[in-house]
Design a protein around this motif. Structure first.
Motif, PDB file in Angstrom:
ATOM      1  N   ASN A 283      -7.919  43.061 -15.703  1.00 11.61           N
ATOM      2  CA  ASN A 283      -6.819  42.108 -15.513  1.00 11.61           C
ATOM      3  C   ASN A 283      -5.646  42.675 -14.719  1.00 11.61           C
ATOM      4  O   ASN A 283      -4.622  42.001 -14.568  1.00 11.61           O
ATOM      5  CB  ASN A 283      -6.327  41.606 -16.871  1.00 11.61           C
ATOM      6  CG  ASN A 283      -7.138  40.417 -17.364  1.00 11.61           C
ATOM      7  OD1 ASN A 283      -7.406  39.496 -16.605  1.00 11.61           O
ATOM      8  ND2 ASN A 283      -7.536  40.457 -18.620  1.00 11.61           N
ATOM      9  N   ILE A 284      -5.787  43.885 -14.215  1.00 13.65           N
ATOM     10  CA  ILE A 284      -4.717  44.440 -13.386  1.00 13.65           C
ATOM     11  C   ILE A 284      -4.492  43.562 -12.160  1.00 13.65           C
ATOM     12  O   ILE A 284      -3.354  43.254 -11.790  1.00 13.65           O
ATOM     13  CB  ILE A 284      -5.041  45.895 -12.972  1.00 13.65           C
ATOM     14  CG1 ILE A 284      -4.821  46.828 -14.175  1.00 13.65           C
ATOM     15  CG2 ILE A 284      -4.176  46.341 -11.794  1.00 13.65           C
ATOM     16  CD1 ILE A 284      -5.186  48.275 -13.925  1.00 13.65           C
ATOM     17  N   SER A 285      -5.563  43.118 -11.535  1.00 20.46           N
ATOM     18  CA  SER A 285      -5.420  42.241 -10.369  1.00 20.46           C
ATOM     19  C   SER A 285      -4.813  40.898 -10.762  1.00 20.46           C
ATOM     20  O   SER A 285      -4.017  40.328 -10.007  1.00 20.46           O
ATOM     21  CB  SER A 285      -6.768  42.031  -9.685  1.00 20.46           C
ATOM     22  OG  SER A 285      -7.704  41.440 -10.572  1.00 20.46           O
ATOM     23  N   SER A 286      -5.176  40.386 -11.947  1.00 21.20           N
ATOM     24  CA  SER A 286      -4.594  39.120 -12.423  1.00 21.20           C
ATOM     25  C   SER A 286      -3.086  39.250 -12.560  1.00 21.20           C
ATOM     26  O   SER A 286      -2.334  38.334 -12.208  1.00 21.20           O
ATOM     27  CB  SER A 286      -5.203  38.729 -13.779  1.00 21.20           C
ATOM     28  OG  SER A 286      -6.594  38.580 -13.695  1.00 21.20           O
TER      29      SER A 286
ATOM     30  N   LEU B 257       0.156  37.494 -10.172  1.00 16.73           N
ATOM     31  CA  LEU B 257       1.143  36.578 -10.752  1.00 16.73           C
ATOM     32  C   LEU B 257       2.425  36.541  -9.929  1.00 16.73           C
ATOM     33  O   LEU B 257       3.080  35.514  -9.816  1.00 16.73           O
ATOM     34  CB  LEU B 257       1.484  36.999 -12.191  1.00 16.73           C
ATOM     35  CG  LEU B 257       0.502  36.645 -13.290  1.00 16.73           C
ATOM     36  CD1 LEU B 257       0.957  37.252 -14.611  1.00 16.73           C
ATOM     37  CD2 LEU B 257       0.340  35.135 -13.435  1.00 16.73           C
ATOM     38  N   ASP B 258       2.799  37.701  -9.360  1.00 22.41           N
ATOM     39  CA  ASP B 258       4.052  37.796  -8.615  1.00 22.41           C
ATOM     40  C   ASP B 258       3.982  39.010  -7.689  1.00 22.41           C
ATOM     41  O   ASP B 258       3.558  40.095  -8.110  1.00 22.41           O
ATOM     42  CB  ASP B 258       5.232  37.942  -9.577  1.00 22.41           C
ATOM     43  CG  ASP B 258       6.577  37.748  -8.895  1.00 22.41           C
ATOM     44  OD1 ASP B 258       6.898  38.533  -7.991  1.00 22.41           O
ATOM     45  OD2 ASP B 258       7.306  36.813  -9.267  1.00 22.41           O
ATOM     46  N   LYS B 259       4.395  38.864  -6.456  1.00 24.22           N
ATOM     47  CA  LYS B 259       4.333  39.954  -5.482  1.00 24.22           C
ATOM     48  C   LYS B 259       5.249  41.115  -5.837  1.00 24.22           C
ATOM     49  O   LYS B 259       5.082  42.225  -5.318  1.00 24.22           O
ATOM     50  CB  LYS B 259       4.691  39.422  -4.088  1.00 24.22           C
ATOM     51  CG  LYS B 259       3.643  38.487  -3.500  1.00 24.22           C
ATOM     52  CD  LYS B 259       4.039  38.016  -2.111  1.00 24.22           C
ATOM     53  CE  LYS B 259       2.981  37.075  -1.536  1.00 24.22           C
ATOM     54  NZ  LYS B 259       3.348  36.580  -0.184  1.00 24.22           N
TER      55      LYS B 259
ATOM     56  N   LYS C 292     -11.125  51.683  -8.218  1.00 24.86           N
ATOM     57  CA  LYS C 292     -11.449  51.829  -6.798  1.00 24.86           C
ATOM     58  C   LYS C 292     -11.238  50.510  -6.039  1.00 24.86           C
ATOM     59  O   LYS C 292     -10.763  50.503  -4.900  1.00 24.86           O
ATOM     60  CB  LYS C 292     -12.892  52.328  -6.640  1.00 24.86           C
ATOM     61  CG  LYS C 292     -13.058  53.790  -7.075  1.00 24.86           C
ATOM     62  CD  LYS C 292     -14.512  54.160  -7.262  1.00 24.86           C
ATOM     63  CE  LYS C 292     -15.266  54.254  -5.985  1.00 24.86           C
ATOM     64  NZ  LYS C 292     -14.882  55.436  -5.179  1.00 24.86           N
ATOM     65  N   ILE C 293     -11.576  49.403  -6.674  1.00 29.50           N
ATOM     66  CA  ILE C 293     -11.370  48.088  -6.063  1.00 29.50           C
ATOM     67  C   ILE C 293      -9.879  47.818  -5.873  1.00 29.50           C
ATOM     68  O   ILE C 293      -9.434  47.361  -4.809  1.00 29.50           O
ATOM     69  CB  ILE C 293     -12.004  46.976  -6.926  1.00 29.50           C
ATOM     70  CG1 ILE C 293     -13.527  47.090  -6.907  1.00 29.50           C
ATOM     71  CG2 ILE C 293     -11.568  45.593  -6.440  1.00 29.50           C
ATOM     72  CD1 ILE C 293     -14.227  46.191  -7.915  1.00 29.50           C
TER      73      ILE C 293
ATOM     74  N   TYR D 289      -4.780  46.740  -3.024  1.00 26.73           N
ATOM     75  CA  TYR D 289      -3.322  46.745  -3.165  1.00 26.73           C
ATOM     76  C   TYR D 289      -2.736  48.023  -2.564  1.00 26.73           C
ATOM     77  O   TYR D 289      -3.328  49.095  -2.646  1.00 26.73           O
ATOM     78  CB  TYR D 289      -2.916  46.613  -4.633  1.00 26.73           C
ATOM     79  CG  TYR D 289      -3.406  45.334  -5.264  1.00 26.73           C
ATOM     80  CD1 TYR D 289      -2.739  44.127  -5.069  1.00 26.73           C
ATOM     81  CD2 TYR D 289      -4.568  45.324  -6.037  1.00 26.73           C
ATOM     82  CE1 TYR D 289      -3.202  42.948  -5.634  1.00 26.73           C
ATOM     83  CE2 TYR D 289      -5.044  44.150  -6.608  1.00 26.73           C
ATOM     84  CZ  TYR D 289      -4.357  42.972  -6.400  1.00 26.73           C
ATOM     85  OH  TYR D 289      -4.827  41.800  -6.949  1.00 26.73           O
ATOM     86  N   SER D 290      -1.547  47.896  -2.021  1.00 32.21           N
ATOM     87  CA  SER D 290      -0.887  49.046  -1.407  1.00 32.21           C
ATOM     88  C   SER D 290      -0.405  50.020  -2.470  1.00 32.21           C
ATOM     89  O   SER D 290      -0.287  49.675  -3.647  1.00 32.21           O
ATOM     90  CB  SER D 290       0.298  48.579  -0.559  1.00 32.21           C
ATOM     91  OG  SER D 290       1.371  48.172  -1.400  1.00 32.21           O
TER      92      SER D 290
END
Length: 365
Positions: free
Chosen positions: A121-124, A128-130, A174-175, A180-181
């Motif tokens: 859920n890190i990507s989730s 949610l917000d930049k 790794k994904i 993400y930067s």
């Protein structure tokens, strides 16, 4: 609802990767509240109360307040929180309102939470917000196995499931590094925190764009700064007592405790990633690996999972127990109830009684 200057952080990793340590490190600052497994937004709240009507919002708030009360002795007032949430349009707004209330309890500006086993859920969270930032912790899988074995309430060989969890977490790490930067996603090694705490504290501060605070590495001041129930202090898997600060020994204690067959199995399963993340293999005998699979024959489900991973490289997201079910929660007061479940503590019956009353009251809405 936007909070321009507020830092909002999310972290995850497998159990025993140092989540409480990083949370404690940040919470020693006078401007940062970093909780551990307290809110668990994705496990308990996110997309769990659709549609977001008044009845479901009241249930969301009631269940949250009840869980915080009985598991952490953290008290939020249901009616006050509900009155703030009832006009919210989405889960992001609900999240921001909840963390605002939590910060008020300790008068902090910034908020973050480390949520064990939520790396998927890190990507989730980042989506949610930049402005949101996240990190993931990694630790030598051999150390994790030994530590988790000592602290889990799972019986027999079930603790070995942590190896598949470790592999799954690395895959998602790794994904996320690719998607993400470095300004939004940070990877931290458990071993680096203990060997060079000042360097990692400065690295984390730079990532968050906040100045380094000496309290982050002054472990003598930690017990006083982390007294509130809202902070979950790290518990040693060896002596089951609270541990403050850093210790190089914690990076190598596992070598004295890991069994030969555990070492052989761990290295066979995690070998593709050991060298990549700087973990040196230890020489083992072929017999040790054979012993491991002889033992695994006693747990057909676990053996099937491992064989499936070796053949198809797939790992299921389904956990051994549903962590959102109160019957599967671990006891929060680990010093008092080591290796026990919440259901076996006196607070469980009180929780059920209050929960029934809440359900009744919500029906009238």
């Amino acid at each position: 609802m936007t909070l321009k200057k507020e830092i909002i952080l999310f972290g995850s990793g497998t159990p025993r990767t140092g989540g409480s340590l990083v949370s404690n490190l940040l919470s020693t600052r006078n401007d940062f509240l970093m909780t551990t497994d307290l809110l668990h937004f994705f496990r308990f709240i996110y997309k769990k109360y659709n549609p977001l009507n008044p009845k479901n919002k009241k249930l969301l708030v009631s269940e949250l307040c009840l869980r915080l009360k009985y598991r952490f002795k953290v008290h939020l007032k249901i009616e006050i929180l509900y009155n703030k949430i009832k006009y919210s349009k989405n889960y992001k707004e609900i999240f921001l309102i909840i963390i605002s209330e939590l910060k008020k309890k300790v008068n902090k500006v910034h908020y973050g939470e480390f949520a064990n086993s939520e790396w998927r859920n890190i990507s989730s969270f980042l989506n949610l917000d930049k402005k949101f930032k996240a990190f993931q912790l990694i630790r030598d899988p051999r150390a994790i196995l030994v530590s988790f074995k000592n602290i889990t309430f799972e019986k027999n060989l079930k603790y070995l499931n942590i190896l598949l969890s470790w592999i799954d977490s690395i895959r998602y790490l790794k994904i996320n590094k690719k998607n993400y930067s470095s300004k939004r996603f940070l990877v931290i090694k458990f071993e680096d925190i203990h060997t060079n705490p000042k360097k990692i504290s400065k690295k984390l501060s730079n990532f968050l764009n906040i100045p380094f605070d000496q309290n982050m590495i002054e472990k003598k001041s930690w017990p006083k700064l982390l007294k509130d129930n809202i902070y979950q202090v790290n518990i040693s898997s060896i002596n089951k007592k609270k541990v403050f600060g850093f210790s190089k020994k914690r990076t190598s204690n596992w070598k004295e405790k890991i069994l030969s067959w555990e070492l052989a199995l761990t290295q066979e399963l995690t070998e593709p990633y050991l060298k990549e993340f700087g973990y040196k293999k230890i020489k083992v005998n072929e017999k040790d690996l054979k012993d491991a699979y002889d033992k695994l024959a006693k747990d057909k489900d676990l053996l099937k999972k491992i064989k499936n991973y070796k053949k198809n490289k797939t790992i299921s997201s389904i956990k051994l127990r549903d962590p959102s079910n109160p019957k599967n929660w671990s006891a929060t007061n680990f010093e008092k109830y080591p290796n026990k479940m919440f259901v076996k503590t006196p607070d469980f019956k009180k929780y059920l009684k209050d929960f029934k009353e809440i359900k009744k009251s919500i029906k009238t809405l």
